[in-house]
Design a protein around this motif. Structure first.
Motif, PDB file in Angstrom:
ATOM      1  N   TRP A  78       0.829  -1.225   0.000  1.00 25.50           N
ATOM      2  CA  TRP A  78       0.000   0.000   0.000  1.00 25.50           C
ATOM      3  C   TRP A  78       0.855   1.264   0.000  1.00 25.50           C
ATOM      4  O   TRP A  78       0.335   2.361  -0.107  1.00 25.50           O
ATOM      5  CB  TRP A  78      -0.933   0.001   1.216  1.00 25.50           C
ATOM      6  CG  TRP A  78      -1.975  -1.091   1.181  1.00 25.50           C
ATOM      7  CD1 TRP A  78      -2.172  -2.017   0.183  1.00 25.50           C
ATOM      8  CD2 TRP A  78      -2.958  -1.371   2.182  1.00 25.50           C
ATOM      9  NE1 TRP A  78      -3.221  -2.844   0.515  1.00 25.50           N
ATOM     10  CE2 TRP A  78      -3.716  -2.474   1.736  1.00 25.50           C
ATOM     11  CE3 TRP A  78      -3.273  -0.807   3.423  1.00 25.50           C
ATOM     12  CZ2 TRP A  78      -4.766  -3.011   2.483  1.00 25.50           C
ATOM     13  CZ3 TRP A  78      -4.321  -1.342   4.164  1.00 25.50           C
ATOM     14  CH2 TRP A  78      -5.060  -2.430   3.690  1.00 25.50           C
ATOM     15  N   LYS A  79       2.150   1.110   0.201  1.00 26.24           N
ATOM     16  CA  LYS A  79       3.067   2.258   0.233  1.00 26.24           C
ATOM     17  C   LYS A  79       2.553   3.316   1.231  1.00 26.24           C
ATOM     18  O   LYS A  79       1.989   2.947   2.252  1.00 26.24           O
ATOM     19  CB  LYS A  79       3.252   2.827  -1.182  1.00 26.24           C
ATOM     20  CG  LYS A  79       3.627   1.722  -2.169  1.00 26.24           C
ATOM     21  CD  LYS A  79       4.041   2.230  -3.519  1.00 26.24           C
ATOM     22  CE  LYS A  79       4.381   1.043  -4.414  1.00 26.24           C
ATOM     23  NZ  LYS A  79       4.834   1.442  -5.739  1.00 26.24           N
ATOM     24  N   MET A  80       2.722   4.615   0.926  1.00 26.99           N
ATOM     25  CA  MET A  80       2.271   5.636   1.881  1.00 26.99           C
ATOM     26  C   MET A  80       0.888   6.132   1.457  1.00 26.99           C
ATOM     27  O   MET A  80       0.671   7.308   1.182  1.00 26.99           O
ATOM     28  CB  MET A  80       3.283   6.794   1.953  1.00 26.99           C
ATOM     29  CG  MET A  80       3.122   7.639   3.211  1.00 26.99           C
ATOM     30  SD  MET A  80       4.402   8.896   3.367  1.00 26.99           S
ATOM     31  CE  MET A  80       3.934  10.070   2.103  1.00 26.99           C
ATOM     32  N   TYR A  89      10.788  -9.687  -8.422  1.00 31.00           N
ATOM     33  CA  TYR A  89      11.467  -8.971  -9.504  1.00 31.00           C
ATOM     34  C   TYR A  89      10.579  -7.817  -9.942  1.00 31.00           C
ATOM     35  O   TYR A  89       9.460  -8.028 -10.433  1.00 31.00           O
ATOM     36  CB  TYR A  89      11.742  -9.906 -10.685  1.00 31.00           C
ATOM     37  CG  TYR A  89      12.177  -9.141 -11.931  1.00 31.00           C
ATOM     38  CD1 TYR A  89      13.277  -8.278 -11.887  1.00 31.00           C
ATOM     39  CD2 TYR A  89      11.470  -9.250 -13.132  1.00 31.00           C
ATOM     40  CE1 TYR A  89      13.655  -7.544 -13.000  1.00 31.00           C
ATOM     41  CE2 TYR A  89      11.851  -8.523 -14.263  1.00 31.00           C
ATOM     42  CZ  TYR A  89      12.943  -7.672 -14.182  1.00 31.00           C
ATOM     43  OH  TYR A  89      13.315  -6.939 -15.281  1.00 31.00           O
ATOM     44  N   GLU A  90      11.077  -6.595  -9.732  1.00 34.63           N
ATOM     45  CA  GLU A  90      10.299  -5.412 -10.090  1.00 34.63           C
ATOM     46  C   GLU A  90      11.168  -4.467 -10.918  1.00 34.63           C
ATOM     47  O   GLU A  90      11.949  -3.689 -10.349  1.00 34.63           O
ATOM     48  CB  GLU A  90       9.847  -4.685  -8.816  1.00 34.63           C
ATOM     49  CG  GLU A  90       9.038  -5.547  -7.879  1.00 34.63           C
ATOM     50  CD  GLU A  90       8.189  -4.688  -6.948  1.00 34.63           C
ATOM     51  OE1 GLU A  90       6.969  -4.712  -7.096  1.00 34.63           O
ATOM     52  OE2 GLU A  90       8.747  -3.965  -6.120  1.00 34.63           O
ATOM     53  N   PRO A  91      11.034  -4.535 -12.252  1.00 36.26           N
ATOM     54  CA  PRO A  91      11.803  -3.578 -13.057  1.00 36.26           C
ATOM     55  C   PRO A  91      11.409  -2.160 -12.640  1.00 36.26           C
ATOM     56  O   PRO A  91      10.224  -1.828 -12.601  1.00 36.26           O
ATOM     57  CB  PRO A  91      11.363  -3.891 -14.494  1.00 36.26           C
ATOM     58  CG  PRO A  91      10.342  -4.971 -14.451  1.00 36.26           C
ATOM     59  CD  PRO A  91      10.131  -5.379 -13.031  1.00 36.26           C
ATOM     60  N   GLY A 139      14.277  -3.826   0.249  1.00 35.13           N
ATOM     61  CA  GLY A 139      14.875  -3.488  -1.040  1.00 35.13           C
ATOM     62  C   GLY A 139      13.919  -2.961  -2.086  1.00 35.13           C
ATOM     63  O   GLY A 139      14.232  -2.992  -3.277  1.00 35.13           O
ATOM     64  N   HIS A 140      12.760  -2.456  -1.655  1.00 37.66           N
ATOM     65  CA  HIS A 140      11.863  -1.884  -2.669  1.00 37.66           C
ATOM     66  C   HIS A 140      12.585  -0.762  -3.408  1.00 37.66           C
ATOM     67  O   HIS A 140      13.362  -0.009  -2.811  1.00 37.66           O
ATOM     68  CB  HIS A 140      10.585  -1.350  -2.008  1.00 37.66           C
ATOM     69  CG  HIS A 140       9.555  -1.030  -3.038  1.00 37.66           C
ATOM     70  ND1 HIS A 140       9.575   0.142  -3.735  1.00 37.66           N
ATOM     71  CD2 HIS A 140       8.535  -1.753  -3.535  1.00 37.66           C
ATOM     72  CE1 HIS A 140       8.577   0.139  -4.622  1.00 37.66           C
ATOM     73  NE2 HIS A 140       7.931  -1.002  -4.514  1.00 37.66           N
ATOM     74  N   SER A 141      12.313  -0.621  -4.686  1.00 38.15           N
ATOM     75  CA  SER A 141      13.069   0.358  -5.482  1.00 38.15           C
ATOM     76  C   SER A 141      12.865   1.783  -4.975  1.00 38.15           C
ATOM     77  O   SER A 141      13.742   2.627  -5.140  1.00 38.15           O
ATOM     78  CB  SER A 141      12.696   0.266  -6.954  1.00 38.15           C
ATOM     79  OG  SER A 141      11.532   0.979  -7.196  1.00 38.15           O
ATOM     80  N   GLY A 173       5.282  -4.516 -10.797  1.00 31.90           N
ATOM     81  CA  GLY A 173       5.465  -3.376 -11.708  1.00 31.90           C
ATOM     82  C   GLY A 173       4.250  -3.277 -12.613  1.00 31.90           C
ATOM     83  O   GLY A 173       4.172  -3.965 -13.623  1.00 31.90           O
ATOM     84  N   SER A 174       3.279  -2.450 -12.169  1.00 25.70           N
ATOM     85  CA  SER A 174       2.053  -2.223 -12.940  1.00 25.70           C
ATOM     86  C   SER A 174       1.302  -3.510 -13.267  1.00 25.70           C
ATOM     87  O   SER A 174       0.722  -3.620 -14.338  1.00 25.70           O
ATOM     88  CB  SER A 174       2.357  -1.418 -14.214  1.00 25.70           C
ATOM     89  OG  SER A 174       2.890  -0.145 -13.874  1.00 25.70           O
ATOM     90  N   MET A 175       1.326  -4.477 -12.348  1.00 28.62           N
ATOM     91  CA  MET A 175       0.486  -5.657 -12.569  1.00 28.62           C
ATOM     92  C   MET A 175      -0.958  -5.268 -12.252  1.00 28.62           C
ATOM     93  O   MET A 175      -1.237  -4.652 -11.229  1.00 28.62           O
ATOM     94  CB  MET A 175       0.910  -6.848 -11.704  1.00 28.62           C
ATOM     95  CG  MET A 175       0.254  -8.150 -12.172  1.00 28.62           C
ATOM     96  SD  MET A 175       0.569  -9.561 -11.077  1.00 28.62           S
ATOM     97  CE  MET A 175       1.989 -10.303 -11.829  1.00 28.62           C
ATOM     98  N   ILE A 193       7.392   0.281 -12.304  1.00 29.94           N
ATOM     99  CA  ILE A 193       6.675   0.507 -11.048  1.00 29.94           C
ATOM    100  C   ILE A 193       5.891   1.814 -11.087  1.00 29.94           C
ATOM    101  O   ILE A 193       6.466   2.882 -11.239  1.00 29.94           O
ATOM    102  CB  ILE A 193       7.656   0.511  -9.855  1.00 29.94           C
ATOM    103  CG1 ILE A 193       8.294  -0.876  -9.745  1.00 29.94           C
ATOM    104  CG2 ILE A 193       6.955   0.886  -8.565  1.00 29.94           C
ATOM    105  CD1 ILE A 193       9.326  -0.982  -8.650  1.00 29.94           C
ATOM    106  N   GLY A 194       4.578   1.687 -10.976  1.00 28.82           N
ATOM    107  CA  GLY A 194       3.709   2.858 -10.903  1.00 28.82           C
ATOM    108  C   GLY A 194       3.637   3.647 -12.191  1.00 28.82           C
ATOM    109  O   GLY A 194       3.124   4.764 -12.214  1.00 28.82           O
ATOM    110  N   THR A 195       4.135   3.094 -13.287  1.00 32.42           N
ATOM    111  CA  THR A 195       4.187   3.846 -14.540  1.00 32.42           C
ATOM    112  C   THR A 195       3.130   3.396 -15.537  1.00 32.42           C
ATOM    113  O   THR A 195       2.919   4.049 -16.552  1.00 32.42           O
ATOM    114  CB  THR A 195       5.553   3.626 -15.229  1.00 32.42           C
ATOM    115  OG1 THR A 195       5.711   2.216 -15.459  1.00 32.42           O
ATOM    116  CG2 THR A 195       6.693   4.135 -14.387  1.00 32.42           C
TER     117      THR A 195
HETATM  118  P1  PGA Z   1       2.739  -0.805  -8.954  1.00 32.82           P
HETATM  119  O1  PGA Z   1       3.776  -0.990  -7.752  1.00 32.82           O
HETATM  120  O2  PGA Z   1       1.918  -2.094  -9.007  1.00 32.82           O
HETATM  121  O3  PGA Z   1       1.929   0.377  -8.582  1.00 32.82           O
HETATM  122  O4  PGA Z   1       3.534  -0.626 -10.191  1.00 32.82           O
HETATM  123  C1  PGA Z   1       4.450  -2.217  -7.545  1.00 32.82           C
HETATM  124  C2  PGA Z   1       5.373  -2.081  -6.372  1.00 32.82           C
HETATM  125  O5  PGA Z   1       5.906  -0.984  -6.164  1.00 32.82           O
HETATM  126  O6  PGA Z   1       5.595  -3.044  -5.622  1.00 32.82           O
END
Ligand code: PGA
Length: 260
Positions: free
Chosen positions: A12-14, A169-171, A97-99, A215-217, A175-177
């Motif tokens: 859920w991040k922040m 594995y999160e390119p 280790g989240h990006s 990554g944007s799943m 992520i969030g793009t």
């Molecule tokens: P996202 O984030 O699904 O919004 O791309 C993935 C993540 O940061 O773990």
């Protein structure tokens, strides 16, 4: 051959205020209870909401994790949270280790390795995130970056503890793009990680390790990603903030299956 139980994490991040977090957790808990297939679901809410969310989810199969952990056990580390505190708050898991921490806060593989070891030592399960930046991918360095991250972050993790780890594995560029890796490109990286785990440990450890994609799943691309041989689940950011989307991805993981 090993059949790996799919695993879906919701980071859920922040995001969320308290009421929203509790109601999201309630809907996810109810949805997961109605799924008969075997799947491990882990939520990573903002830390202040952990105990409230744990209460909402008590009796549910959904697990909870922290989004970060200190490498230290206790002491003068203002603002940091130890692995023991996460356990006491009701967490069984932690993200390392989240990006957004590697690149936003300059966390190095060495620091992340210390966090992995501290979390394992305390008894937590660790979801280790790895991934290359766009610049690294375009320079043809994906394989090398991933292999260094795996090797350095797992340094000192012994055979007895490795079963408490999951790799995501999160390119970074996905992520969030809204950009997702091509399922076959993601599969190539996952297969490379599994081969490396066989070299670092052994073939059965490599076969048992869950390697998630992140990554944007989203519900509309989850099926194709999850049907890849070495993609055993997902770490979901944006879509985990909507119970219907998150549950739809969980369902996709159980129907695609990762058993090979
Ligand atoms: P996202 O984030 O699904 O919004 O791309 C993935 C993540 O940061 O773990």
């Amino acid at each position: 051959m090993t059949s790996r139980t799919p695993c879906i994490g919701g980071n859920w991040k922040m995001n969320t205020r308290l009421e929203e977090a509790l109601s999201l957790a309630r809907s996810i808990g109810e949805g997961v209870a109605s799924i008969e297939a075997s799947v491990d679901v882990v939520l990573f809410p903002p830390l202040p909401w952990i105990t409230g969310v744990a209460e909402v989810l008590s009796g549910s199969s959904v697990s909870l994790g922290g989004q970060d952990v200190s490498p230290h056990g206790e002491g003068p580390f203002t603002g940091q949270i130890s692995a023991g505190m996460l356990l006491d708050a009701g967490c069984t898991h932690v993200l390392v280790g989240h990006s957004e921490r590697r690149h936003g806060l300059d966390e190095t593989n060495t620091l992340l390795n210390d966090k992995v070891l501290a979390a394992l030592e305390a008894g937590l399960q660790v979801m280790l995130c790895i991934g290359e930046t766009l610049e690294e991918r375009e320079a043809g360095k994906t394989g090398q970056i991933i292999s260094t991250q795996v090797e350095e972050c797992l340094s000192g993790v012994d055979q007895g503890s490795i079963s408490r780890m999951t790799i995501a594995y999160e390119p970074v560029w996905a992520i969030g793009t809204g950009r997702t890796a091509e399922p076959t490109d993601a599969q190539d990286v996952h297969a490379q990680v599994r081969t490396q785990l066989a070299d670092l440990y052994d073939a059965s450890i490599a076969q048992e390790m869950r390697i998630l994609y992140g990554g944007s799943m989203k519900p509309d691309n989850a099926g194709e990603l999850l049907q890849q041989t070495d993609i055993d689940g997902g770490l979901i950011g944006g879509a985990s903030l909507h119970s219907d989307k998150f549950l739809s991805i969980i369902n996709a993981s159980t129907t695609q299956g990762s058993a090979q």
